[in-house]
Design a protein around this motif. Structure first.
Motif, PDB file in Angstrom:
ATOM      1  N   LEU A 287       7.646   3.528   9.108  1.00  0.00           N
ATOM      2  CA  LEU A 287       9.063   3.387   8.763  1.00  0.00           C
ATOM      3  C   LEU A 287       9.295   3.651   7.270  1.00  0.00           C
ATOM      4  O   LEU A 287      10.254   4.338   6.899  1.00  0.00           O
ATOM      5  CB  LEU A 287       9.541   1.979   9.127  1.00  0.00           C
ATOM      6  CG  LEU A 287       9.501   1.625  10.622  1.00  0.00           C
ATOM      7  CD1 LEU A 287       9.866   0.163  10.828  1.00  0.00           C
ATOM      8  CD2 LEU A 287      10.436   2.528  11.429  1.00  0.00           C
ATOM      9  N   ILE A 288       8.415   3.117   6.421  1.00  0.00           N
ATOM     10  CA  ILE A 288       8.553   3.312   4.978  1.00  0.00           C
ATOM     11  C   ILE A 288       8.427   4.791   4.603  1.00  0.00           C
ATOM     12  O   ILE A 288       9.128   5.277   3.706  1.00  0.00           O
ATOM     13  CB  ILE A 288       7.488   2.487   4.230  1.00  0.00           C
ATOM     14  CG1 ILE A 288       7.773   0.990   4.382  1.00  0.00           C
ATOM     15  CG2 ILE A 288       7.423   2.868   2.753  1.00  0.00           C
ATOM     16  CD1 ILE A 288       6.661   0.099   3.874  1.00  0.00           C
ATOM     17  N   SER A 289       7.561   5.511   5.294  1.00  0.00           N
ATOM     18  CA  SER A 289       7.262   6.899   4.934  1.00  0.00           C
ATOM     19  C   SER A 289       8.278   7.904   5.469  1.00  0.00           C
ATOM     20  O   SER A 289       8.261   9.069   5.051  1.00  0.00           O
ATOM     21  CB  SER A 289       5.866   7.285   5.450  1.00  0.00           C
ATOM     22  OG  SER A 289       4.882   6.430   4.928  1.00  0.00           O
TER      23      SER A 289
ATOM     24  N   PHE B 287      -4.576   5.041   1.374  1.00  0.00           N
ATOM     25  CA  PHE B 287      -3.869   5.983   2.233  1.00  0.00           C
ATOM     26  C   PHE B 287      -2.456   5.514   2.519  1.00  0.00           C
ATOM     27  O   PHE B 287      -1.502   6.299   2.490  1.00  0.00           O
ATOM     28  CB  PHE B 287      -4.635   6.171   3.544  1.00  0.00           C
ATOM     29  CG  PHE B 287      -3.894   6.998   4.568  1.00  0.00           C
ATOM     30  CD1 PHE B 287      -3.587   8.322   4.315  1.00  0.00           C
ATOM     31  CD2 PHE B 287      -3.504   6.452   5.782  1.00  0.00           C
ATOM     32  CE1 PHE B 287      -2.902   9.086   5.252  1.00  0.00           C
ATOM     33  CE2 PHE B 287      -2.819   7.195   6.720  1.00  0.00           C
ATOM     34  CZ  PHE B 287      -2.525   8.520   6.450  1.00  0.00           C
ATOM     35  N   TYR B 288      -2.305   4.219   2.768  1.00  0.00           N
ATOM     36  CA  TYR B 288      -0.987   3.684   3.092  1.00  0.00           C
ATOM     37  C   TYR B 288       0.009   3.917   1.950  1.00  0.00           C
ATOM     38  O   TYR B 288       1.171   4.251   2.183  1.00  0.00           O
ATOM     39  CB  TYR B 288      -1.079   2.174   3.370  1.00  0.00           C
ATOM     40  CG  TYR B 288      -1.870   1.822   4.601  1.00  0.00           C
ATOM     41  CD1 TYR B 288      -1.325   1.970   5.873  1.00  0.00           C
ATOM     42  CD2 TYR B 288      -3.163   1.338   4.501  1.00  0.00           C
ATOM     43  CE1 TYR B 288      -2.046   1.635   7.006  1.00  0.00           C
ATOM     44  CE2 TYR B 288      -3.905   1.008   5.636  1.00  0.00           C
ATOM     45  CZ  TYR B 288      -3.340   1.160   6.883  1.00  0.00           C
ATOM     46  OH  TYR B 288      -4.056   0.848   8.008  1.00  0.00           O
ATOM     47  N   VAL B 289      -0.450   3.729   0.712  1.00  0.00           N
ATOM     48  CA  VAL B 289       0.438   3.889  -0.443  1.00  0.00           C
ATOM     49  C   VAL B 289       0.570   5.360  -0.825  1.00  0.00           C
ATOM     50  O   VAL B 289       1.665   5.833  -1.154  1.00  0.00           O
ATOM     51  CB  VAL B 289      -0.088   3.065  -1.649  1.00  0.00           C
ATOM     52  CG1 VAL B 289       0.753   3.306  -2.887  1.00  0.00           C
ATOM     53  CG2 VAL B 289      -0.112   1.574  -1.285  1.00  0.00           C
ATOM     54  N   PHE B 290      -0.547   6.083  -0.801  1.00  0.00           N
ATOM     55  CA  PHE B 290      -0.557   7.477  -1.243  1.00  0.00           C
ATOM     56  C   PHE B 290       0.359   8.354  -0.399  1.00  0.00           C
ATOM     57  O   PHE B 290       1.051   9.231  -0.938  1.00  0.00           O
ATOM     58  CB  PHE B 290      -1.990   8.020  -1.191  1.00  0.00           C
ATOM     59  CG  PHE B 290      -2.111   9.420  -1.695  1.00  0.00           C
ATOM     60  CD1 PHE B 290      -2.271   9.682  -3.051  1.00  0.00           C
ATOM     61  CD2 PHE B 290      -2.104  10.504  -0.811  1.00  0.00           C
ATOM     62  CE1 PHE B 290      -2.395  10.970  -3.517  1.00  0.00           C
ATOM     63  CE2 PHE B 290      -2.210  11.802  -1.271  1.00  0.00           C
ATOM     64  CZ  PHE B 290      -2.369  12.043  -2.631  1.00  0.00           C
ATOM     65  N   TYR B 291       0.363   8.138   0.896  1.00  0.00           N
ATOM     66  CA  TYR B 291       1.121   9.020   1.795  1.00  0.00           C
ATOM     67  C   TYR B 291       2.614   9.063   1.450  1.00  0.00           C
ATOM     68  O   TYR B 291       3.153  10.138   1.147  1.00  0.00           O
ATOM     69  CB  TYR B 291       0.893   8.603   3.258  1.00  0.00           C
ATOM     70  CG  TYR B 291       1.532   9.530   4.250  1.00  0.00           C
ATOM     71  CD1 TYR B 291       0.969  10.767   4.547  1.00  0.00           C
ATOM     72  CD2 TYR B 291       2.714   9.181   4.901  1.00  0.00           C
ATOM     73  CE1 TYR B 291       1.552  11.640   5.450  1.00  0.00           C
ATOM     74  CE2 TYR B 291       3.299  10.038   5.807  1.00  0.00           C
ATOM     75  CZ  TYR B 291       2.723  11.254   6.082  1.00  0.00           C
ATOM     76  OH  TYR B 291       3.327  12.106   6.981  1.00  0.00           O
TER      77      TYR B 291
END
Length: 328
Positions: free
Chosen positions: A121-123, A318-322
């Motif tokens: 959802l964030i991405s 990965f969660y933040v970088f994406y």
């Protein structure tokens, strides 16, 4: 992605050989992130540049030789664009491999699923801005949704494979395992027959295809269970129902890679105790589904060097970088 255990006991549980040399799970993650960055930069930057230089207009121009002239004028950008995109094909199968490793070693599958769902959802807004140039649209969803569905499928496989299927579910699983694959193949041909073959398949032919797939799947299930306990056929039927159901959902949501990811992760999970075979199976599925994925076979090299260890603790990278790199 979730980290891979460092202990010998967990490596033995995973069926992976203990190696003192090679590359760790964190190194695999960094490789995947690097090639993903190249791929998305090509799409969001070079792709936009090609469009600004008239790519869409030239594709509609029927004047003989017009495209060749435009191609010559933009050759350097085209070569760089396709080079970066082909290198980027290595990323997704590595992420699938890490997903399978992670789900088998995570302490809480529920928390793992919640992280994937929340970051999906964030991405979405950064993804839509980078890929579509819009703040929010629903024609194409980011890869976190894809991985979330893949994880849901793996959890279902584990559920049906680790316990006896309740009597009330046995008939449902058997029916779903035979019915859903036939429905999916038929609807897939209905939607894509003109693109694949140049003509539309008639309803009567589609009905024939439906019946034929029903018979083939039922026969394969019977052959698989021949001289085995009846529970095996129900478990396999349940897995087929889950896989096809997730393929329907992925297509409906229009996630990145859509149905291909469910088949890819399923086969990779089947060969999970042999990393190279697992990656090879995933590469074959992706390439059959989309020929431009052929460069993903290069991912076999880092997977062959994988030592089964976690490496650096960069679980949340990965969660933040994406979403961050897409927003930038």
């Amino acid at each position: 992605m979730e980290g891979v255990s460092q202990t010998t006991r967990e490596n033995q549980t995973a069926g992976l050989p203990e190696k003192k040399w090679g590359i760790s799970g964190s190194t695999l993650k960094l490789i995947a992130l690097t090639v993903m960055l190249l791929d998305h930069t090509a799409v969001a930057v070079l792709g936009r540049l090609l469009i600004r230089n008239g790519y869409l207009r030239i594709m509609l121009n029927t004047t003989p030789g017009a495209y060749e002239v435009w191609q010559a004028e933009n050759m350097s950008i085209l070569v760089l664009y396709w080079g970066m995109r082909l290198i980027g094909r290595l990323g997704f199968p590595i992420f699938c491999f890490l997903l399978i490793e992670g789900i088998r070693h995570t302490r809480s599958k529920m928390k793992y699923a919640l992280r994937l769902g929340c970051f999906a959802l964030i991405s979405e807004i950064p993804f839509d801005l980078a890929i579509r140039g819009e703040i929010l649209e629903f024609g194409y969803q980011n890869v976190f949704f894809t991985l979330f569905l893949g994880m849901a499928a793996l959890c279902a496989y584990d559920f049906f494979g680790s316990r006896v299927i309740p009597a009330k579910l046995q008939s449902v699983c058997l029916f779903g395992g035979i019915f859903l694959p036939g429905m999916y193949v038929t609807l897939f041909l209905h939607r894509n027959s003109h693109r694949l073959f140049g003509w539309y398949i008639q309803p009567r032919t589609l009905l024939t295809v439906l019946v034929v797939v029903f018979v083939i799947v039922a026969l394969l299930l019977w052959l698989y269970a021949y001289k085995r306990e009846p529970e095996r056929i129900r478990t396999l039927a349940a897995d087929l129902a889950v896989m096809t159901g997730m393929m329907f959902i992925a297509d409906f949501l229009k996630t990145d890679y859509a149905y291909l990811v469910i088949v890819t992760i399923t086969l990779m999970y089947y060969f999970r105790k042999k990393p190279v075979k697992s990656m090879l199976a995933g590469n074959i599925v992706l390439t059959v589904g989309e020929i431009s994925e052929f460069t993903s076979f290069a991912a076999l090299l880092p997977i062959a060097l994988y030592n089964g260890k976690r490496g650096m603790k960069i679980k949340y990278l990965f969660y933040v970088f994406y979403p961050a790199h897409l927003l930038i």
